[in-house]
Design an enzyme around this catalytic site. Structure first.
Site, PDB file in Angstrom:
ATOM      1  N   GLU A   1      54.594   5.068  -6.857  1.00 15.08           N
ATOM      2  CA  GLU A   1      55.588   4.986  -5.787  1.00 15.08           C
ATOM      3  C   GLU A   1      55.950   6.404  -5.375  1.00 15.08           C
ATOM      4  OE1 GLU A   1      59.154   2.755  -6.269  1.00 15.08           O
ATOM      5  OE2 GLU A   1      58.117   0.903  -6.768  1.00 15.08           O
TER       6      GLU A   1
ATOM      7  N   ASP B   1      69.838   4.261  -4.292  1.00 14.65           N
ATOM      8  CA  ASP B   1      69.530   5.210  -5.361  1.00 14.65           C
ATOM      9  C   ASP B   1      70.782   5.828  -5.957  1.00 14.65           C
ATOM     10  OD1 ASP B   1      66.707   4.985  -5.136  1.00 14.65           O
ATOM     11  OD2 ASP B   1      66.795   6.184  -3.317  1.00 14.65           O
TER      12      ASP B   1
ATOM     13  N   TYR C   1      58.553  -6.554  -6.133  1.00 17.91           N
ATOM     14  CA  TYR C   1      59.532  -5.702  -6.823  1.00 17.91           C
ATOM     15  C   TYR C   1      60.746  -6.557  -7.166  1.00 17.91           C
ATOM     16  CZ  TYR C   1      62.106  -1.308  -7.720  1.00 17.91           C
ATOM     17  OH  TYR C   1      62.803  -0.274  -8.298  1.00 17.91           O
TER      18      TYR C   1
END
Length: 267
Positions: free
Chosen positions: A48, A59, A173
Site C-alpha cells: 500500500e 489516519d 479491506y
C-alpha cells in the site's frame, strides 16, 4: 471468459497475505523505493503506497506525521505515482495499491488519475473517504484502466456488508475497529465474528487492518482472515530511523534494521 487482471497476475497467493503501508516521500522519495524493496524482501505480498494529504481523516498521528514529512519534501499525487516505475526498475514485483483520499483525485480529475495509475504500473487503488454508495463512477474507471478498486468494510457497516463484500475486487479491506489508524490494543473478540460475516460474502481475500501493532495481533488475525494490513506500526519503524535513512552513510544499516524489525513483527 474473464481475463486475469494485472493485480491477480502479480499476486502469488490468496491466503496469509502481508500488506504493509508506507507513505510516498517519507522520509525522501529515494528512501521510499528502498523501503518498498525491503518490505518485499521481508515477505510483503501487496504494497500500500500512501499519497500524502494534509487532512487524512482516517489516519492517526503517526501517519499524519509521515504525511507532513512527505509534503514538506514537496511530494504530490503525481510524483508519488511516478515512484512506482522506479520501484519496478529496482526489482519490486508485488502489486502496488495506491492509498489516497478523494480530494487529490478530484483535483487532478478522475480520468487523469486512473490513466496515471495505469501508465505507471499501479495495480490497485483504495480511497477510504469515498463511500461505497458514491463510488460507482470511480469503480467503472478502475475497471476501464485495469485497476482493482479496493473496498473497505467497517464494524458499523453490518447492513452494508453483503453488498460491499459481494462487489469487492482485489482484496477486501476489513477495518478491525472504529476510529483512526494507529491505536494500540484496539482488537477485541468481536473482531473475529465480524471477519467471519465479511468472509461469508466476499469473493476475494479478506485482509484486516487498523490497530495491528504486535506479533500477537498478527497471529490472531491470521487465524481468522486471509491477510493482515499494517500501517502505523510500519511507519513507526520508519520514523525511528528517519535521520539515519536520510544519511547516505547510514542508510544501508538503517534499512537492515528496518527489515529485521518487520520480520520480527510478521514472522
Amino acid at each position: 471468459m474473464l481475463t486475469q487482471t494485472s493485480f491477480q497476475g502479480k499476486l502469488n497467493k490468496t491466503e496469509d497475505l502481508f500488506i504493509p503501508f508506507i507513505e510516498a516521500g517519507d522520509p525522501t522519495p529515494e528512501v521510499t523505493i528502498d523501503l518498498a524493496l525491503k518490505l518485499q524482501e521481508a515477505g510483503a505480498d501487496i504494497l500500500e503506497l500512501g499519497i500524502p494529504y494534509s487532512d487524512p481523516l482516517a489516519d492517526g498521528p503517526t501517519i499524519q506525521r509521515a504525511a507532513k514529512r512527505a509534503l514538506d519534501n514537496g511530494m504530490s499525487l503525481q510524483q508519488a505515482i511516478e515512484l512506482i516505475p522506479d520501484m519496478r526498475a529496482n526489482g519490486l514485483e508485488i502489486p502496488v495499491v495506491v492509498f489516497t483520499y478523494y480530494n487529490p483525485v478530484l483535483r487532478i480529475g478522475e480520468e487523469k488519475f486512473f490513466k496515471l495509475l495505469e501508465e505507471h504500473g499501479a495495480e490497485g487503488v483504495l480511497i477510504p473517504d469515498l463511500p461505497h454508495e458514491e463510488s460507482e463512477s470511480v469503480r467503472e474507471l478502475a475497471l476501464k484502466h485495469d485497476i482493482e478498486y479496493i473496498s473497505l468494510v467497517a464494524p458499523n457497516s453490518e447492513e452494508r456488508i453483503q453488498k460491499i463484500a459481494s462487489e469487492a475486487r482485489g482484496f477486501l479491506y476489513c477495518v478491525s475497529t472504529l476510529g483512526v489508524t494507529g491505536g494500540e490494543n484496539q482488537l477485541s473478540s468481536e473482531v473475529t465474528d465480524f471477519i467471519q460475516k465479511v468472509k461469508e460474502h466476499s469473493p476475494v481475500p479478506v485482509a484486516v487492518g487498523f490497530g495491528i501493532s504486535t506479533n500477537e495481533d498478527v497471529q490472531m488475525i491470521r487465524q481468522h482472515a486471509d491477510g493482515v494490513i499494517i500501517g502505523s506500526k510500519i511507519i513507526r519503524l520508519v520514523e525511528a530511523e528517519v535521520e539515519n535513512l536520510k544519511d547516505d552513510s547510514k542508510r544501508h544499516e538503517a534499512l537492515n534494521r528496518f527489515y529485521e524489525n518487520v520480520r520480527e513483527l510478521v514472522e
